[in-house]
Design a protein around this motif. Sequence first.
Motif, PDB file in Angstrom:
ATOM      1  N   GLY A   1      -0.150   9.041   0.970  1.00  0.00           N
ATOM      2  CA  GLY A   1      -0.174   9.527  -0.399  1.00  0.00           C
ATOM      3  C   GLY A   1      -0.308   8.329  -1.319  1.00  0.00           C
ATOM      4  O   GLY A   1      -0.999   7.354  -0.998  1.00  0.00           O
ATOM      5  N   ALA A   2       0.344   8.388  -2.467  1.00  0.00           N
ATOM      6  CA  ALA A   2       0.258   7.284  -3.431  1.00  0.00           C
ATOM      7  C   ALA A   2       0.817   5.999  -2.807  1.00  0.00           C
ATOM      8  O   ALA A   2       1.921   5.995  -2.262  1.00  0.00           O
ATOM      9  CB  ALA A   2       1.032   7.638  -4.693  1.00  0.00           C
ATOM     10  N   THR A   3       0.026   4.934  -2.892  1.00  0.00           N
ATOM     11  CA  THR A   3       0.394   3.650  -2.299  1.00  0.00           C
ATOM     12  C   THR A   3       0.201   2.549  -3.332  1.00  0.00           C
ATOM     13  O   THR A   3      -0.767   2.574  -4.099  1.00  0.00           O
ATOM     14  CB  THR A   3      -0.465   3.364  -1.049  1.00  0.00           C
ATOM     15  OG1 THR A   3      -0.405   4.490  -0.158  1.00  0.00           O
ATOM     16  CG2 THR A   3       0.044   2.138  -0.314  1.00  0.00           C
ATOM     17  N   ASP A   4       1.100   1.588  -3.336  1.00  0.00           N
ATOM     18  CA  ASP A   4       1.107   0.534  -4.353  1.00  0.00           C
ATOM     19  C   ASP A   4       0.070  -0.542  -4.015  1.00  0.00           C
ATOM     20  O   ASP A   4       0.394  -1.622  -3.529  1.00  0.00           O
ATOM     21  CB  ASP A   4       2.509  -0.077  -4.442  1.00  0.00           C
ATOM     22  CG  ASP A   4       2.656  -1.011  -5.639  1.00  0.00           C
ATOM     23  OD1 ASP A   4       1.757  -1.013  -6.498  1.00  0.00           O
ATOM     24  OD2 ASP A   4       3.660  -1.731  -5.693  1.00  0.00           O
TER      25      ASP A   4
ATOM     26  N   ASP B   1      -3.372   4.992 -14.153  1.00  0.00           N
ATOM     27  CA  ASP B   1      -2.257   4.134 -14.557  1.00  0.00           C
ATOM     28  C   ASP B   1      -1.184   4.190 -13.467  1.00  0.00           C
ATOM     29  O   ASP B   1      -0.577   5.238 -13.238  1.00  0.00           O
ATOM     30  CB  ASP B   1      -1.682   4.630 -15.884  1.00  0.00           C
ATOM     31  CG  ASP B   1      -0.530   3.757 -16.391  1.00  0.00           C
ATOM     32  OD1 ASP B   1      -0.101   2.849 -15.658  1.00  0.00           O
ATOM     33  OD2 ASP B   1      -0.057   4.018 -17.512  1.00  0.00           O
ATOM     34  N   PRO B   2      -0.924   3.068 -12.755  1.00  0.00           N
ATOM     35  CA  PRO B   2       0.053   3.090 -11.661  1.00  0.00           C
ATOM     36  C   PRO B   2       1.449   3.528 -12.101  1.00  0.00           C
ATOM     37  O   PRO B   2       2.217   4.052 -11.286  1.00  0.00           O
ATOM     38  CB  PRO B   2       0.057   1.642 -11.161  1.00  0.00           C
ATOM     39  CG  PRO B   2      -1.223   1.060 -11.633  1.00  0.00           C
ATOM     40  CD  PRO B   2      -1.543   1.742 -12.922  1.00  0.00           C
TER      41      PRO B   2
ATOM     42  N   LEU C   1       5.648   6.287  -4.704  1.00  0.00           N
ATOM     43  CA  LEU C   1       4.796   5.228  -4.177  1.00  0.00           C
ATOM     44  C   LEU C   1       5.403   4.626  -2.914  1.00  0.00           C
ATOM     45  O   LEU C   1       6.604   4.365  -2.845  1.00  0.00           O
ATOM     46  CB  LEU C   1       4.631   4.109  -5.210  1.00  0.00           C
ATOM     47  CG  LEU C   1       3.620   4.268  -6.331  1.00  0.00           C
ATOM     48  CD1 LEU C   1       3.764   3.103  -7.297  1.00  0.00           C
ATOM     49  CD2 LEU C   1       2.214   4.339  -5.794  1.00  0.00           C
ATOM     50  N   MET C   2       4.557   4.390  -1.923  1.00  0.00           N
ATOM     51  CA  MET C   2       4.956   3.603  -0.766  1.00  0.00           C
ATOM     52  C   MET C   2       4.296   2.234  -0.869  1.00  0.00           C
ATOM     53  O   MET C   2       3.237   2.084  -1.479  1.00  0.00           O
ATOM     54  CB  MET C   2       4.521   4.285   0.532  1.00  0.00           C
ATOM     55  CG  MET C   2       5.253   5.585   0.844  1.00  0.00           C
ATOM     56  SD  MET C   2       4.793   6.274   2.463  1.00  0.00           S
ATOM     57  CE  MET C   2       5.591   5.092   3.578  1.00  0.00           C
ATOM     58  N   SER C   3       4.912   1.243  -0.263  1.00  0.00           N
ATOM     59  CA  SER C   3       4.291  -0.072  -0.216  1.00  0.00           C
ATOM     60  C   SER C   3       3.247  -0.094   0.899  1.00  0.00           C
ATOM     61  O   SER C   3       3.351   0.659   1.882  1.00  0.00           O
ATOM     62  CB  SER C   3       5.339  -1.154   0.044  1.00  0.00           C
ATOM     63  OG  SER C   3       5.764  -1.110   1.400  1.00  0.00           O
ATOM     64  N   PRO C   4       2.230  -0.956   0.788  1.00  0.00           N
ATOM     65  CA  PRO C   4       1.264  -1.076   1.875  1.00  0.00           C
ATOM     66  C   PRO C   4       1.908  -1.445   3.200  1.00  0.00           C
ATOM     67  O   PRO C   4       1.479  -0.959   4.257  1.00  0.00           O
ATOM     68  CB  PRO C   4       0.319  -2.184   1.384  1.00  0.00           C
ATOM     69  CG  PRO C   4       0.464  -2.195  -0.086  1.00  0.00           C
ATOM     70  CD  PRO C   4       1.892  -1.811  -0.368  1.00  0.00           C
TER      71      PRO C   4
ATOM     72  N   HIS D   1      -1.267  11.436  10.894  1.00  0.00           N
ATOM     73  CA  HIS D   1       0.089  11.094  10.472  1.00  0.00           C
ATOM     74  C   HIS D   1       0.117  10.919   8.961  1.00  0.00           C
ATOM     75  O   HIS D   1      -0.704  10.191   8.396  1.00  0.00           O
ATOM     76  CB  HIS D   1       0.570   9.810  11.141  1.00  0.00           C
ATOM     77  CG  HIS D   1       1.939   9.394  10.714  1.00  0.00           C
ATOM     78  ND1 HIS D   1       3.058  10.174  10.947  1.00  0.00           N
ATOM     79  CD2 HIS D   1       2.377   8.286  10.039  1.00  0.00           C
ATOM     80  CE1 HIS D   1       4.122   9.568  10.443  1.00  0.00           C
ATOM     81  NE2 HIS D   1       3.733   8.433   9.886  1.00  0.00           N
ATOM     82  N   ILE D   2       1.052  11.601   8.304  1.00  0.00           N
ATOM     83  CA  ILE D   2       1.311  11.439   6.872  1.00  0.00           C
ATOM     84  C   ILE D   2       2.606  10.653   6.754  1.00  0.00           C
ATOM     85  O   ILE D   2       3.678  11.164   7.095  1.00  0.00           O
ATOM     86  CB  ILE D   2       1.448  12.801   6.171  1.00  0.00           C
ATOM     87  CG1 ILE D   2       0.193  13.641   6.379  1.00  0.00           C
ATOM     88  CG2 ILE D   2       1.719  12.612   4.675  1.00  0.00           C
ATOM     89  CD1 ILE D   2       0.317  15.074   5.875  1.00  0.00           C
ATOM     90  N   PRO D   3       2.562   9.404   6.302  1.00  0.00           N
ATOM     91  CA  PRO D   3       3.774   8.568   6.331  1.00  0.00           C
ATOM     92  C   PRO D   3       4.815   8.924   5.287  1.00  0.00           C
ATOM     93  O   PRO D   3       5.980   8.559   5.445  1.00  0.00           O
ATOM     94  CB  PRO D   3       3.229   7.153   6.090  1.00  0.00           C
ATOM     95  CG  PRO D   3       1.952   7.355   5.350  1.00  0.00           C
ATOM     96  CD  PRO D   3       1.371   8.639   5.858  1.00  0.00           C
TER      97      PRO D   3
END
Length: 259
Positions: A188-191, A201-202, A208-211, A228-230
Amino acid sequence: MGDFAERYGPVAVVTGASSGIGRSFAVQLAGRGLDVVLVARREDRLRALAAELRDAHGVSVTVLPADLADPGAAGEILEAVAPLDVGLLVSNAGFGVKGTFGEGDAAALAAMLMVNCQAPTQLAHGLAPRLRRRGRGGVLFTSSVEGLMGCPYSAGYSATKAYVNALGEALWAELSPAGVDVLTLCPGATDTEAPLLQGVDPTTLQHLMSPDEVAHAALEHLGGGPTHIPSAHYRNLFDTLLAMPRRDALAAMARSMGK
């Protein structure tokens, strides 16, 4: 860590390795003892990362600058890695175009199709026979939760990721009996840099997950495909949306995205 390197080593090819999730994949794979081939457009970033990985982990690193929007890029990558014993393909490179369909840049849409669909297909096509013959290894595609259903105001990107999901599922079924793992990763949303590049706009993004988190989850689940959805949040969200009548789910998404 030794078992991972034995199964997926000695060499991993990582596309989109100059930043974001791709960079995290490269760092973590080197940390697990794999030699890595770094593919991206920005050669300066790749060379800096290569030096970092060699110093930190003592692995061999090959830098392959390439623009995957070029129709010949995948073939050039396959030719370059032909002498190497590639055990893992991480097809991570991709980008998105947001906004009302028909109002964006047609050239950007065409490039997105090349990067998100054509390049993963050609790379997997070129490496799959080699992985079959080895009887071990893996293919990891970075897709998106937006590939789970058509997403309004992200129509082209969503469609490319639906393609990746279908490709990954099919190859999982084909290659698993040969001992080759295939996983399609749906973050999903990732930084990363991606939201800004898409005009988002972040600060408006939640959950948010980190890479690093996304890449780690993918590598830990590599043998547990096909997808897989993390993010627990996005797993729950799309479970809800996919359980709804399709018309209702799409209308709800259009209202939300339109805002």
